[in-house]
Enzyme design. Sequence first.
Site, mmCIF file in Angstrom:
data_model
loop_
_atom_site.group_PDB
_atom_site.id
_atom_site.type_symbol
_atom_site.label_atom_id
_atom_site.label_comp_id
_atom_site.label_asym_id
_atom_site.label_seq_id
_atom_site.Cartn_x
_atom_site.Cartn_y
_atom_site.Cartn_z
ATOM 1 N N GLU A 1 0.816 -1.216 0.000
ATOM 2 C CA GLU A 1 0.000 0.000 0.000
ATOM 3 C C GLU A 1 0.855 1.274 0.000
ATOM 4 O O GLU A 1 0.352 2.350 -0.316
ATOM 5 C CB GLU A 1 -0.952 -0.004 1.207
ATOM 6 C CG GLU A 1 -2.016 -1.088 1.078
ATOM 7 C CD GLU A 1 -2.824 -1.330 2.342
ATOM 8 O OE1 GLU A 1 -4.004 -1.671 2.242
ATOM 9 O OE2 GLU A 1 -2.269 -1.194 3.451
ATOM 10 N N GLY B 1 -12.766 -4.183 1.883
ATOM 11 C CA GLY B 1 -13.851 -5.018 1.376
ATOM 12 C C GLY B 1 -15.093 -4.160 1.199
ATOM 13 O O GLY B 1 -15.397 -3.319 2.047
ATOM 14 N N ILE C 1 -13.221 -9.467 7.076
ATOM 15 C CA ILE C 1 -14.629 -9.825 6.879
ATOM 16 C C ILE C 1 -14.765 -10.687 5.620
ATOM 17 O O ILE C 1 -14.482 -10.228 4.506
ATOM 18 C CB ILE C 1 -15.520 -8.566 6.765
ATOM 19 C CG1 ILE C 1 -15.254 -7.592 7.927
ATOM 20 C CG2 ILE C 1 -16.994 -8.957 6.680
ATOM 21 C CD1 ILE C 1 -15.531 -8.132 9.309
ATOM 22 N N MET D 1 -9.330 -2.574 8.460
ATOM 23 C CA MET D 1 -8.852 -2.892 9.802
ATOM 24 C C MET D 1 -8.029 -1.787 10.478
ATOM 25 O O MET D 1 -7.400 -2.038 11.505
ATOM 26 C CB MET D 1 -8.038 -4.193 9.736
ATOM 27 C CG MET D 1 -8.854 -5.350 9.168
ATOM 28 S SD MET D 1 -7.926 -6.863 8.892
ATOM 29 C CE MET D 1 -7.593 -7.379 10.563
ATOM 30 N N GLU D 2 -8.004 -0.593 9.888
ATOM 31 C CA GLU D 2 -7.197 0.484 10.486
ATOM 32 C C GLU D 2 -7.867 1.850 10.495
ATOM 33 O O GLU D 2 -7.573 2.698 11.360
ATOM 34 C CB GLU D 2 -5.848 0.646 9.738
ATOM 35 C CG GLU D 2 -4.923 -0.546 9.792
ATOM 36 C CD GLU D 2 -5.282 -1.613 8.756
ATOM 37 O OE1 GLU D 2 -5.952 -1.277 7.746
ATOM 38 O OE2 GLU D 2 -4.917 -2.776 8.958
ATOM 39 N N ASP E 1 -12.197 -6.685 -2.554
ATOM 40 C CA ASP E 1 -13.064 -7.868 -2.402
ATOM 41 C C ASP E 1 -14.425 -7.414 -1.909
ATOM 42 O O ASP E 1 -14.620 -6.246 -1.585
ATOM 43 C CB ASP E 1 -12.439 -8.864 -1.410
ATOM 44 C CG ASP E 1 -12.224 -8.234 -0.035
ATOM 45 O OD1 ASP E 1 -11.114 -7.727 0.218
ATOM 46 O OD2 ASP E 1 -13.183 -8.193 0.768
HETATM 47 N N1 ADE Z 1 -9.197 -5.286 3.736
HETATM 48 C C1 ADE Z 1 -9.481 -5.663 2.464
HETATM 49 N N2 ADE Z 1 -10.555 -6.462 2.440
HETATM 50 C C2 ADE Z 1 -10.965 -6.589 3.722
HETATM 51 C C3 ADE Z 1 -12.009 -7.305 4.339
HETATM 52 N N3 ADE Z 1 -12.846 -8.063 3.630
HETATM 53 N N4 ADE Z 1 -12.142 -7.221 5.692
HETATM 54 C C4 ADE Z 1 -11.273 -6.481 6.415
HETATM 55 N N5 ADE Z 1 -10.253 -5.794 5.880
HETATM 56 C C5 ADE Z 1 -10.099 -5.842 4.536
#
Ligand code: ADE
Length: 233
Positions: A13, A79, A156, A176-177, A200
């Site tokens: 990243e 996501g 997730i 997640m951040e 995703d």
């Molecule tokens: N970063 C990228 N995809 C994610 C997901 N599905 N859940 C948490 N962090 C992510």
Amino acid sequence: MTKIGIIGAMELEVETLKSKLKDVKIIKKAEMDFYEGNLNGADVVVVRCGIGKVNAALCVQILADIFHITHVINTGVAGSLNAALDIGDILISKDALHHDMDVTIFGYRPGEVPQMGRLEFEADPALMGLAKSSCERVCPDIHAIYGRVVSGDQFISDGVVKDKLINTFHGDCAEMEGASIAHGAYLNSIPFVIIRAISDKADGSAEMDYPTFEKAAAENSARLVEDMVKYIS
Ligand code: ADE
């Protein structure tokens, strides 16, 4: 004087941004390498904070205390929680919250950090606008929208959990951040924006899609940031 902190959780990243820095100085702190230098004419500090909310929060505080940053940008992947956000699209934060904070037993709203009097942390409108214009300039084919980032220490990949994040928190993307960066920026009165490219759909397909699309998605987000820093003052 403007100094912009740019945080990515993972190396992919931030690697392109780091490679484009001029006059670089690397300062190590809390196992993180802070790359201080010039990007496209702007004074910046680029750093990989590591995955998860604790790493992200520590990183913002170091950027505030040691580097005296005036703005913070979080770049990376996420996501999708919004049917209008497909893989490759970009989400620019309007706000962010912690989806894994739960003190509802004492009357707090899901996601609300007790005794702070707030559920969500609002992104800086000027940075949001600059992110959108940079996207139109450097990735005109990419669909970008404003929305809510919901963060927790979980990847997730389950449709039931995804639906909960949509129904309870009205999230547009999960990662997640971001909320920790937003939270830390709020506590230090530093304007922030989170820019996340979708890797995703945060459901059963995420396990396959994430490894396939994370690199291209992360690079698009970084490309936008590289352009955007020119316009921050
Ligand atoms: N970063 C990228 N995809 C994610 C997901 N599905 N859940 C948490 N962090 C992510």
